[in-house]
Motif scaffolding. Structure first.
Motif, mmCIF file in Angstrom:
data_model
loop_
_atom_site.group_PDB
_atom_site.id
_atom_site.type_symbol
_atom_site.label_atom_id
_atom_site.label_comp_id
_atom_site.label_asym_id
_atom_site.label_seq_id
_atom_site.Cartn_x
_atom_site.Cartn_y
_atom_site.Cartn_z
ATOM 1 N N LEU A 263 32.651 -93.593 -60.748
ATOM 2 C CA LEU A 263 32.814 -92.550 -61.897
ATOM 3 C C LEU A 263 31.651 -91.592 -61.900
ATOM 4 C CD1 LEU A 263 32.972 -95.461 -64.526
ATOM 5 C CD2 LEU A 263 34.999 -94.126 -63.586
ATOM 6 N N LYS A 264 31.697 -90.536 -62.738
ATOM 7 C CA LYS A 264 30.704 -89.613 -62.888
ATOM 8 C C LYS A 264 30.369 -89.741 -64.310
ATOM 9 C CE LYS A 264 29.541 -84.784 -62.809
ATOM 10 N NZ LYS A 264 29.790 -83.324 -62.739
ATOM 11 N N GLY B 67 17.190 -95.512 -70.573
ATOM 12 C CA GLY B 67 17.979 -95.743 -71.643
ATOM 13 C C GLY B 67 19.451 -95.841 -71.202
ATOM 14 N N CYS B 68 19.906 -94.611 -70.996
ATOM 15 C CA CYS B 68 21.441 -94.359 -70.787
ATOM 16 C C CYS B 68 21.562 -94.981 -69.399
ATOM 17 C CB CYS B 68 21.441 -92.763 -70.216
ATOM 18 S SG CYS B 68 21.080 -91.572 -71.693
ATOM 19 N N GLU B 69 21.141 -95.091 -68.559
ATOM 20 C CA GLU B 69 21.400 -95.821 -67.372
ATOM 21 C C GLU B 69 21.494 -97.448 -67.764
ATOM 22 O OE1 GLU B 69 19.455 -97.021 -62.759
ATOM 23 O OE2 GLU B 69 19.007 -95.056 -63.937
ATOM 24 N N LEU B 70 20.608 -97.788 -68.448
ATOM 25 C CA LEU B 70 20.665 -99.429 -68.789
ATOM 26 C C LEU B 70 21.961 -99.587 -69.692
ATOM 27 C CD1 LEU B 70 19.218 -101.977 -68.661
ATOM 28 C CD2 LEU B 70 17.992 -101.482 -70.605
ATOM 29 N N LYS B 71 22.177 -98.652 -70.611
ATOM 30 C CA LYS B 71 23.386 -98.861 -71.424
ATOM 31 C C LYS B 71 24.737 -98.981 -70.712
ATOM 32 C CE LYS B 71 25.005 -96.672 -75.578
ATOM 33 N NZ LYS B 71 24.815 -95.624 -76.686
ATOM 34 N N VAL B 72 24.700 -98.128 -69.688
ATOM 35 C CA VAL B 72 25.960 -97.918 -69.082
ATOM 36 C C VAL B 72 25.932 -99.029 -67.955
ATOM 37 C CG1 VAL B 72 27.163 -96.655 -67.219
ATOM 38 C CG2 VAL B 72 26.183 -95.472 -68.874
ATOM 39 N N LYS B 73 25.014 -99.709 -67.406
ATOM 40 C CA LYS B 73 25.077 -100.664 -66.548
ATOM 41 C C LYS B 73 25.486 -101.842 -67.494
ATOM 42 C CE LYS B 73 22.654 -102.680 -62.680
ATOM 43 N NZ LYS B 73 22.042 -102.458 -61.546
ATOM 44 N N LYS B 74 24.901 -102.209 -68.540
ATOM 45 C CA LYS B 74 25.078 -103.483 -69.312
ATOM 46 C C LYS B 74 26.448 -103.517 -69.754
ATOM 47 C CE LYS B 74 22.049 -105.580 -72.693
ATOM 48 N NZ LYS B 74 21.052 -105.511 -73.700
ATOM 49 N N ARG C 73 21.494 -92.283 -60.456
ATOM 50 C CA ARG C 73 21.323 -91.243 -61.933
ATOM 51 C C ARG C 73 21.136 -89.696 -61.345
ATOM 52 N NH1 ARG C 73 16.983 -93.046 -65.626
ATOM 53 N NH2 ARG C 73 15.307 -91.701 -64.129
ATOM 54 N N LYS C 74 20.550 -89.637 -60.120
ATOM 55 C CA LYS C 74 20.393 -88.138 -59.463
ATOM 56 C C LYS C 74 21.623 -87.548 -59.124
ATOM 57 C CE LYS C 74 17.957 -85.529 -55.967
ATOM 58 N NZ LYS C 74 17.130 -85.669 -54.565
ATOM 59 N N GLN C 75 22.563 -88.404 -58.870
ATOM 60 C CA GLN C 75 24.012 -87.713 -58.576
ATOM 61 C C GLN C 75 24.875 -88.004 -59.807
ATOM 62 O OE1 GLN C 75 25.522 -89.572 -55.072
ATOM 63 N NE2 GLN C 75 24.647 -88.034 -53.812
ATOM 64 N N GLN C 76 24.503 -88.745 -60.891
ATOM 65 C CA GLN C 76 25.173 -88.976 -61.989
ATOM 66 C C GLN C 76 26.579 -89.827 -61.418
ATOM 67 O OE1 GLN C 76 24.569 -87.350 -65.118
ATOM 68 N NE2 GLN C 76 22.759 -87.085 -64.466
ATOM 69 N N LYS C 77 26.304 -90.604 -60.493
ATOM 70 C CA LYS C 77 27.455 -91.560 -60.085
ATOM 71 C C LYS C 77 27.189 -93.091 -60.359
ATOM 72 C CE LYS C 77 29.961 -92.013 -55.488
ATOM 73 N NZ LYS C 77 29.764 -91.702 -54.259
ATOM 74 N N VAL C 78 28.145 -93.502 -60.933
ATOM 75 C CA VAL C 78 28.270 -95.027 -61.171
ATOM 76 C C VAL C 78 29.370 -95.502 -59.907
ATOM 77 C CG1 VAL C 78 28.673 -96.891 -62.572
ATOM 78 C CG2 VAL C 78 27.624 -94.832 -63.346
ATOM 79 N N THR C 79 29.086 -96.765 -59.201
ATOM 80 C CA THR C 79 30.185 -97.290 -58.405
ATOM 81 C C THR C 79 30.140 -98.603 -58.810
ATOM 82 O OG1 THR C 79 29.341 -96.045 -56.543
ATOM 83 C CG2 THR C 79 30.682 -98.058 -56.021
ATOM 84 N N VAL C 80 31.511 -99.024 -59.303
ATOM 85 C CA VAL C 80 31.623 -100.363 -59.699
ATOM 86 C C VAL C 80 32.619 -101.235 -58.476
ATOM 87 C CG1 VAL C 80 32.757 -101.594 -61.618
ATOM 88 C CG2 VAL C 80 31.554 -99.710 -62.111
ATOM 89 N N THR C 81 32.272 -102.421 -58.393
ATOM 90 C CA THR C 81 33.133 -102.960 -57.368
ATOM 91 C C THR C 81 33.531 -104.392 -58.023
ATOM 92 O OG1 THR C 81 31.467 -102.288 -55.618
ATOM 93 C CG2 THR C 81 33.212 -103.977 -55.052
ATOM 94 N N GLY C 82 34.923 -104.880 -57.913
ATOM 95 C CA GLY C 82 35.248 -105.867 -58.716
ATOM 96 C C GLY C 82 36.807 -106.087 -58.569
ATOM 97 N N VAL D 196 37.705 -75.253 -55.028
ATOM 98 C CA VAL D 196 37.228 -76.597 -54.640
ATOM 99 C C VAL D 196 35.345 -76.493 -54.723
ATOM 100 C CG1 VAL D 196 36.601 -77.724 -52.501
ATOM 101 C CG2 VAL D 196 38.968 -76.631 -52.857
ATOM 102 N N TYR D 197 35.101 -75.480 -54.642
ATOM 103 C CA TYR D 197 33.387 -75.113 -54.819
ATOM 104 C C TYR D 197 32.993 -75.441 -56.026
ATOM 105 C CZ TYR D 197 28.875 -73.740 -53.936
ATOM 106 O OH TYR D 197 27.312 -73.749 -53.858
ATOM 107 N N ASP D 198 31.940 -76.219 -56.311
ATOM 108 C CA ASP D 198 31.434 -76.437 -57.449
ATOM 109 C C ASP D 198 29.986 -76.505 -57.587
ATOM 110 O OD1 ASP D 198 31.068 -77.316 -60.072
ATOM 111 O OD2 ASP D 198 31.799 -79.292 -60.055
ATOM 112 N N LYS D 199 29.084 -75.701 -58.099
ATOM 113 C CA LYS D 199 27.787 -75.541 -58.147
ATOM 114 C C LYS D 199 27.041 -76.931 -58.647
ATOM 115 C CE LYS D 199 27.362 -70.675 -58.835
ATOM 116 N NZ LYS D 199 26.862 -69.662 -59.580
ATOM 117 N N LYS D 200 27.769 -77.734 -59.688
ATOM 118 C CA LYS D 200 27.432 -78.833 -60.237
ATOM 119 C C LYS D 200 27.452 -80.046 -59.240
ATOM 120 C CE LYS D 200 27.802 -77.238 -64.814
ATOM 121 N NZ LYS D 200 28.579 -77.482 -66.307
#
Length: 155
Positions: A35-36, A43-50, A65-74, A111-115
């Motif tokens: 997910l992005k 605090g944001c990171e902890l809230k999402v992880k929790k 957090r640098k890439q704004q990427k969350v990887t969930v396995t399960g 395709v190209y995205d500056k963000k």
């Protein structure tokens, strides 16, 4: 085989037939959902992880957090994970990027995205321009003739 053996046999048949009807339910498969998620601080990171860790079937939650990427396995479904991430109040979407070396033309407008994180471009199913380029002849190679190498036509 006495009465007890007969009852055991019948009950085992009943258990196996009832368990086969339960097997018709869709089994969840182990998968990785990326997910992005917009996160600015610890605090944001902890809230999402929790929030994501509390879901049933989640084995691990990794956050970059640098890439704004969350990887969930399960043993989860991507839509449910996305919904749970959005319930935290953070802007969330399925990871929209792929490594740029997997894309035919990584620098076209769709395709190209500056963000995008370094080395990634936006995931697009079919840009349309790649088929257009492959169907047309290159105008520079069409100017020259293979039959007569001394001639050329300028258009």
């Amino acid at each position: 085989m006495g009465v007890g053996g007969t009852l055991d046999y019948i009950s085992s048949l009943l258990r196996s037939s009832s368990s086969s009807s339960h097997k018709s339910k869709k089994k969840k498969v182990m998968q990785t959902v990326e997910l992005k998620v917009r996160m600015d601080c610890d605090g944001c990171e902890l809230k999402v992880k929790k929030a994501l860790s509390s879901m049933k079937g989640i084995k691990s939650v990794d956050i970059n957090r640098k890439q704004q990427k969350v990887t969930v396995t399960g043993y989860v479904e991507a839509k449910k994970v996305l919904k749970k991430a959005q319930s935290t109040g953070k802007k969330s979407e399925i990871w929209p990027y792929v490594p740029y070396n997997l894309v035919v033309q990584p620098y076209i407008a769709q395709v190209y995205d500056k963000k995008a994180p370094p080395g990634y471009v936006r995931k697009v199913e079919n840009t349309g321009t790649s088929t257009m380029i492959s169907n047309q002849e290159d105008p520079y190679t069409a100017m020259f003739s293979d039959e007569n190498p001394n001639s050329c036509s300028i258009m």
